[in-house]
Every structure is written in C-alpha cells, then in structure tokens.
Scaffold this motif. Structure first.
Motif, PDB file in Angstrom:
ATOM      1  N   PRO A 166     -27.573 -17.917  35.389  1.00 50.35           N
ATOM      2  CA  PRO A 166     -26.551 -17.499  34.418  1.00 50.35           C
ATOM      3  C   PRO A 166     -25.141 -17.704  34.971  1.00 50.35           C
ATOM      4  O   PRO A 166     -24.247 -16.897  34.778  1.00 50.35           O
ATOM      5  N   ILE A 167     -24.974 -18.821  35.666  1.00 44.64           N
ATOM      6  CA  ILE A 167     -23.695 -19.145  36.310  1.00 44.64           C
ATOM      7  C   ILE A 167     -23.351 -20.587  35.987  1.00 44.64           C
ATOM      8  O   ILE A 167     -24.153 -21.492  36.242  1.00 44.64           O
ATOM      9  N   GLY A 168     -22.195 -20.808  35.411  1.00 46.46           N
ATOM     10  CA  GLY A 168     -21.695 -22.152  35.155  1.00 46.46           C
ATOM     11  C   GLY A 168     -20.228 -22.198  35.530  1.00 46.46           C
ATOM     12  O   GLY A 168     -19.671 -21.220  36.031  1.00 46.46           O
ATOM     13  N   VAL A 169     -19.586 -23.308  35.272  1.00 48.02           N
ATOM     14  CA  VAL A 169     -18.192 -23.444  35.705  1.00 48.02           C
ATOM     15  C   VAL A 169     -17.269 -22.490  34.947  1.00 48.02           C
ATOM     16  O   VAL A 169     -16.295 -21.981  35.502  1.00 48.02           O
ATOM     17  N   ILE A 170     -17.574 -22.232  33.671  1.00 48.22           N
ATOM     18  CA  ILE A 170     -16.724 -21.325  32.900  1.00 48.22           C
ATOM     19  C   ILE A 170     -16.975 -19.874  33.306  1.00 48.22           C
ATOM     20  O   ILE A 170     -16.035 -19.109  33.555  1.00 48.22           O
ATOM     21  N   THR A 171     -18.250 -19.480  33.396  1.00 50.66           N
ATOM     22  CA  THR A 171     -18.552 -18.099  33.768  1.00 50.66           C
ATOM     23  C   THR A 171     -18.047 -17.769  35.170  1.00 50.66           C
ATOM     24  O   THR A 171     -17.536 -16.674  35.417  1.00 50.66           O
ATOM     25  N   LEU A 172     -18.153 -18.717  36.100  1.00 41.62           N
ATOM     26  CA  LEU A 172     -17.682 -18.480  37.465  1.00 41.62           C
ATOM     27  C   LEU A 172     -16.159 -18.412  37.508  1.00 41.62           C
ATOM     28  O   LEU A 172     -15.585 -17.588  38.227  1.00 41.62           O
ATOM     29  N   ALA A 173     -15.501 -19.273  36.712  1.00 43.18           N
ATOM     30  CA  ALA A 173     -14.033 -19.234  36.650  1.00 43.18           C
ATOM     31  C   ALA A 173     -13.547 -17.898  36.091  1.00 43.18           C
ATOM     32  O   ALA A 173     -12.532 -17.349  36.547  1.00 43.18           O
ATOM     33  N   GLU A 174     -14.273 -17.347  35.118  1.00 43.96           N
ATOM     34  CA  GLU A 174     -13.877 -16.059  34.543  1.00 43.96           C
ATOM     35  C   GLU A 174     -14.197 -14.902  35.474  1.00 43.96           C
ATOM     36  O   GLU A 174     -13.487 -13.895  35.496  1.00 43.96           O
ATOM     37  N   GLN A 175     -15.254 -15.046  36.257  1.00 39.05           N
ATOM     38  CA  GLN A 175     -15.610 -14.004  37.213  1.00 39.05           C
ATOM     39  C   GLN A 175     -14.604 -13.935  38.356  1.00 39.05           C
ATOM     40  O   GLN A 175     -14.355 -12.857  38.914  1.00 39.05           O
ATOM     41  N   PHE A 176     -14.000 -15.082  38.686  1.00 38.71           N
ATOM     42  CA  PHE A 176     -13.005 -15.141  39.761  1.00 38.71           C
ATOM     43  C   PHE A 176     -11.725 -15.787  39.226  1.00 38.71           C
ATOM     44  O   PHE A 176     -11.392 -16.933  39.554  1.00 38.71           O
ATOM     45  N   PRO A 177     -10.970 -15.060  38.379  1.00 40.97           N
ATOM     46  CA  PRO A 177      -9.787 -15.653  37.741  1.00 40.97           C
ATOM     47  C   PRO A 177      -8.616 -15.862  38.693  1.00 40.97           C
ATOM     48  O   PRO A 177      -7.757 -16.704  38.447  1.00 40.97           O
TER      49      PRO A 177
END
Length: 322
Positions: free
Chosen positions: A149-160
């Motif tokens: 459940p980790i992609g480039v968008i979700t990871l970018a939002e998790q670490f803004p």
C-alpha cells in the motif's frame, strides 16, 4: 496511446476517500478518452481501476459515477490481478536476450535464469511478482506476489517535508514492507546465484535508465529493454539528490508534473535493490500492455472485453491473433 497524470489517489492516505478535485481531474481525462475512442470506433474495450479505487471508501461510487457520465464500465481489479497483468506485459523481457548499452555487442555467459522478479512502482501501490520461468517453453507461472500500500504519491504525502534524513526513513519504511516477502520466498539466495531475471517497470525505473544513458530527452527505444546495473542506479539516484527539486523540474526526462514524486519512487526502488541486488531489465510497458496482450489472446467471441458502448454498431468483427 493517451495518458494524463491525474493523481487520483491524492489525499487518500489522510482521508480514506477520493477527493473531489482528483475525481474531477480524472473525469476530465476520461471525457478526452471518450472523444478519442469515438473517432477510432473500437470494437472492444476493457477499463480497469487499481489501488486508489480499491482503498477508497468511495471508490465504487466513483466508478458508478464514471459509468453514468462517460459510459465506461470500470472494473476494480485486485492487487493479484494487477501484478499478473504487469508480468504479462513484460513477459518478453523475462525470456528474450537483453542488451547492455547501445552498440555494446558483448555477450556474457550467464547461469540459467529459472526465476523472474518483477517490480511495478505505481502512484498508490507497488506490485512485486515472483514467477517461475520455463525458458524452453517460454512460459511463466506466478508463484507469489505482494501489493504494497505504498506508491510514489502515498509516500510523498506521508513525508511531505524533505528534511535531512527523510529519504533514509522512506527507505526503511519500504524495506520493512518487503522483508516478509523475502522471508516467505527466499529470493535473495536465487539472486546471489544469478538465477533470477529482474524486470522493473514504472516512471521511476525508466527515469533512472534515462539518467544512466544520459539521454537529452526521453527515448523509449533506448530505455525499453535496457540493463540497469545496481551501481549505476545508485549513481543516478545520487545525481537526483544533487539536482534537487528545481533541477528535476527542468530536466527533460522528468518535468514539473513528476518532480515531486521522483525521490519517493527512488526510495522504493533502492529499498528493492538493497534486498535483491541485481541487474534490472527496464520495461517501458505496463498495465495497458498486459490488458491488450490478454485480450488479443482470448478466443473471438469468448473474451471479457466489453463492446464500445457509444458506437451502436451492428457490424462488430471478431479479431483473433495469428
């Protein structure tokens, strides 16, 4: 081929729902697809949705809204189906001889590669497939898969906020998710013996290949099938770190739309390589290619692709591959 970055999963990590702006961007792109398909008058069509619609509480409702507004009947496919389609799209690269840099005609003796490992980095999820290869029959069997459940968008939002040490933290988060897959299948020992053909598909992998090739602009023919060595991939990632966000925005192989997602993608890719260090065959192909290949192979009149709903044609032809 028509594509638009719509960031459908934007904000999903925080709210658990697709947000109105993301849905409107997606519908706008789909209306463009309606116009294009109306001109080409296709005989069959299949439409699929992936991780964003799988996870969102309002994912099914959005699919129904799409049907009402565009006529497209989207199917929300599972992570397993997504991984299988990714493997299908890259199947030729699992068996065909691979090349090094353009013009390099050396052929290195390699042990027989009995296994395939595929990485597909998406916006909302990352699919990894472990397959058994029958080189003689040129067939593959899916042995195991994981849909993170980790992609480039979700990871970018998790670490803004990109502070010193953020990239290292992203790496560790991804590694933790991958560890169980390694423990289940014992992939690392096969990689160490040279028995695994590793294939990577996604904007992240093709970007790193473009940097390693030092392309003045993105050239699919140069990237698709290219062998990206682990040390070269790490060197390209280091170059991106030095380039910074401003440099990535203006780079001809990246651009402003993708710049904020490049380093999260690199964290996923580097975590993958840290567990399974191997040469990666780069694939500029993906889900759509897998769908097309599957539809082409299906028997005429017995496949699952739906007729295009807007043509009203009575002369539908059946297409059977040679």
């Amino acid at each position: 081929s028509y594509s638009r970055i719509v960031r459908l999963g934007e904000g999903l990590q925080l709210t658990g729902e697709l947000n109105p702006a993301a849905m409107n961007r997606t519908l706008e792109a789909l209306h463009m697809c309606v116009d294009r398909l109306g001109r080409h008058r296709p005989i069959r069509l299949r439409a699929v949705a992936t991780e964003a619609c799988r996870r969102a509480r309002n994912g099914q409702a959005f699919v129904e809204r799409i049907r009402q507004e565009t006529g497209f009947e989207f199917e929300i496919i599972s992570g397993k189906d997504e991984a299988a389609l990714a493997v299908e799209s890259c199947a030729a690269l699992l068996f065909d001889p691979v090349r090094t840099r353009p013009g390099d005609v050396r052929r290195e003796a390699q042990p027989k590669q009995e296994w395939g490992l595929l990485l597909d980095v998406g916006g909302g999820s990352t699919e990894i497939a472990w397959v058994r290869l029958d080189q003689a029959a040129r067939k593959h069997t899916l042995v195991g898969y994981i849909s993170l459940p980790i992609g480039v968008i979700t990871l970018a939002e998790q670490f803004p906020h990109r502070r010193p040490g953020t990239y290292r933290t992203m790496l560790e988060v991804v590694r933790e998710h991958l560890a169980a897959f390694e423990q289940t299948h014992g992939i690392r020992r096969h990689v160490a013996n040279g028995r695994v053909r590793v294939v990577g598909t996604s904007g992240t992998v093709t970007t790193l290949a473009s940097l390693d090739l030092d392309l003045p602009r993105y050239i699919r023919q140069a990237v698709d099938g290219y062998r990206l060595q682990p040390e070269n991939a790490k060197r390209a990632i280091g170059r991106l770190h030095r380039m910074g966000m401003d440099g990535m925005r203006v780079h001809p192989c990246i651009g402003s739309e993708r710049s904020m997602y490049v380093m999260p993608g690199c964290a996923i890719f580097e975590a993958f390589l840290s567990l399974w260090p191997a040469t990666v065959v780069v694939a500029d192909r993906g889900l759509r290619d897998g769908l097309l290949l599957r539809m082409m192979r299906e028997e005429g009149g017995h496949h699952h692709g739906r007729p295009w709903p807007h043509t009203g044609r009575s002369d539908e032809r059946r297409i059977t591959p040679d």
